[in-house]
Design a protein around this motif. Structure first.
Motif, mmCIF file in Angstrom:
data_model
loop_
_atom_site.group_PDB
_atom_site.id
_atom_site.type_symbol
_atom_site.label_atom_id
_atom_site.label_comp_id
_atom_site.label_asym_id
_atom_site.label_seq_id
_atom_site.Cartn_x
_atom_site.Cartn_y
_atom_site.Cartn_z
ATOM 1 N N HIS A 25 -8.426 41.460 27.081
ATOM 2 C CA HIS A 25 -7.163 40.743 26.840
ATOM 3 C C HIS A 25 -7.294 39.316 27.353
ATOM 4 C CE1 HIS A 25 -2.474 40.997 26.954
ATOM 5 N NE2 HIS A 25 -2.832 39.728 27.020
ATOM 6 N N HIS A 30 -6.342 35.113 26.152
ATOM 7 C CA HIS A 30 -5.776 34.134 25.208
ATOM 8 C C HIS A 30 -6.569 32.842 25.394
ATOM 9 C CE1 HIS A 30 -1.708 36.326 24.983
ATOM 10 N NE2 HIS A 30 -2.204 36.828 26.094
ATOM 11 N N HIS A 57 1.282 43.839 23.231
ATOM 12 C CA HIS A 57 1.776 43.332 24.515
ATOM 13 C C HIS A 57 3.165 43.944 24.661
ATOM 14 C CE1 HIS A 57 -0.869 39.780 24.243
ATOM 15 N NE2 HIS A 57 -0.424 39.365 25.413
ATOM 16 N N HIS A 117 0.100 45.053 29.631
ATOM 17 C CA HIS A 117 1.091 44.676 30.644
ATOM 18 C C HIS A 117 1.580 45.954 31.317
ATOM 19 C CE1 HIS A 117 1.408 40.352 30.421
ATOM 20 N NE2 HIS A 117 1.397 40.438 29.102
ATOM 21 N N ASP A 165 -6.021 38.594 31.088
ATOM 22 C CA ASP A 165 -4.868 37.969 30.424
ATOM 23 C C ASP A 165 -4.967 36.447 30.517
ATOM 24 O OD1 ASP A 165 -2.495 37.710 29.014
ATOM 25 O OD2 ASP A 165 -1.197 38.140 30.727
#
Ligand code: NIG
Ligand code: FE
Length: 387
Positions: free
Chosen positions: A68, A70, A223, A246, A297
């Motif tokens: 995960h 970004h 998510h 999450h 994340d």
């Protein structure tokens, strides 16, 4: 074909394939051939090889699998972080700041920002990573993001449904994501993801986008349950999401559903840390038999870290993981969250992705927080970081 022997390993960490248990082999060695593990065993039984790397008693772990991340964005939001540390609470609204910067960035800026973060991931012992879009939120920038992401990893995720962009009607935006945007990005995306939470997308909108993606051959992940519980767990299980990420807020029935599914619960310690939110309790998940992954994340808003050892330390200190569970979740757990049978452990036939620690065993990963313990990182048997 060149065979390389990595030998004199004081502690070789062997995550079990399915359950969150680590075995360790002392006095161990393994052979890499053609990027794969060809043999694992005791130093004394090692076959002769063309090259030998003596790690002088160090601990070797499988590379972390960051399921995960970004990485396609421009700019930073340190003022927002500073305000949170002074008491302001996190909301999904800050994502829009990064969207403006990302739209304005050139391909070269987006590519070099991601490459810089990937170099940091390697330095932290990560050998494989997922990359999400989700800071473009228009057809052109989502497409640019995923094209660049595809140059950098096979695990690319279309997160057009991250938030509704400024001044757009939510329903019309959901339709844009599920039709035109999806068709444009489809050749470059493996996964489809939605942020199903307060301030982002509701359950019906989430279903619309995930089902559209699945119909186009993308695989679902989510998510959810970061800020509130909108009932996303049962949708994730129904659609066989590889992972739901999450999971800060979970009811007992959510946990029961996850335990009886193939959906991994991915916990993101950096997000609770950086948003100063209450940590989820991983003990409840492990007790019920849920498969748990840990990921960074990495993003400029809620978790601007590329350090998997940091995430492990926080998971152990604040989320109820044992150190073994945390290391398992950051290696094999991450691979399962990507439905990847080839990564997350060093067994014969698997990828030779690993990190050599400047430590005698893996307990040091949590015991010495914030210290650069990764001495070298190898992907497919080739060094990507270290001396
Ligand atoms: O995973 N939760 C939603 N998305 C990101 C946050 C993105 C941001 O704040 O920029 C996350 O935490
Ligand atoms: Fe995220």
């Amino acid at each position: 074909m060149t065979k390389t022997l990595f030998t004199n390993i004081g502690s070789l960490v062997m995550p079990a394939t399915e359950v969150s248990v680590l075995e360790t082999l002392s006095n161990a060695a393994f052979v890499v051939e053609n990027g794969l593990v060809a043999w694992v065993g005791d130093v004394a039984a090692a076959p002769s090889c063309d090259l030998v790397v003596d790690v002088a008693g160090a601990c070797v772990i499988p590379g972390f699998v960051d399921s995960h991340a970004h990485l396609m964005f421009a700019g930073s939001r340190e003022q927002e972080f500073a305000a949170r540390m002074a008491g302001v609470s996190y909301s999904a609204g800050g994502i829009k700041t990064t969207v403006s910067k990302t739209r304005a960035a050139s391909d070269e800026e987006l590519r070099s920002n991601a490459k810089k973060l990937i170099a940091e991931l390697y330095q932290s012992g990560v050998t494989h990573f997922e990359i999400k879009s989700g800071y473009g939120l228009d057809v052109e920038t989502e497409l640019r993001s995923l094209k660049i992401a595809r140059e950098l990893t096979e695990d690319t995720t279309f997160l057009g449904a991250h938030v509704v962009p400024q001044d757009q009607d939510p329903q019309r935006y959901v339709e844009l994501v599920a039709t035109e945007m999806l068709s444009a990005v489809k050749p470059f995306a493996k996964w489809i993801d939605v942020f199903c939470d307060k301030g982002a997308f509701d359950l019906a909108q989430t279903r619309r986008v995930l089902e559209a993606g699945i119909a186009q051959g993308l695989r679902p992940r989510l998510h959810a349950n970061q800020i509130s519980d909108l009932g996303a767990i049962s949708l994730a299980v129904e659609l066989d999401c590889a992972s739901i990420d999450h999971c800060t807020h979970l009811s007992d029935s959510d946990i029961e559903l996850l335990a009886n599914s193939n959906t991994v619960a991915t916990l993101l310690p950096g997000a609770e840390f950086s948003t100063r939110s209450a940590f989820p309790d991983a003990k409840r998940l492990f007790a019920a038999g849920v498969t748990v992954a840990l990921a960074t994340d990495c993003n400029p808003g809620s978790s601007f870290t590329t350090s998997m050892p940091f995430c492990i330390a926080v998971a152990v200190r604040d989320m109820g993981f044992t150190i073994d569970q945390a290391v398992w979740s950051a290696t094999r757990g991450g691979a399962l969250a990507l439905r990847d049978e080839t990564r997350g452990a060093l067994r014969v036939g698997m990828r030779a992705d690993f990190a050599i620690l400047d430590a005698p065993n893996h307990l040091f990963l949590a015991y010495r927080p914030g210290v650069q313990l990764v001495a070298a990182t190898y992907v497919a048997g080739k060094k990507v970081y270290g001396r």
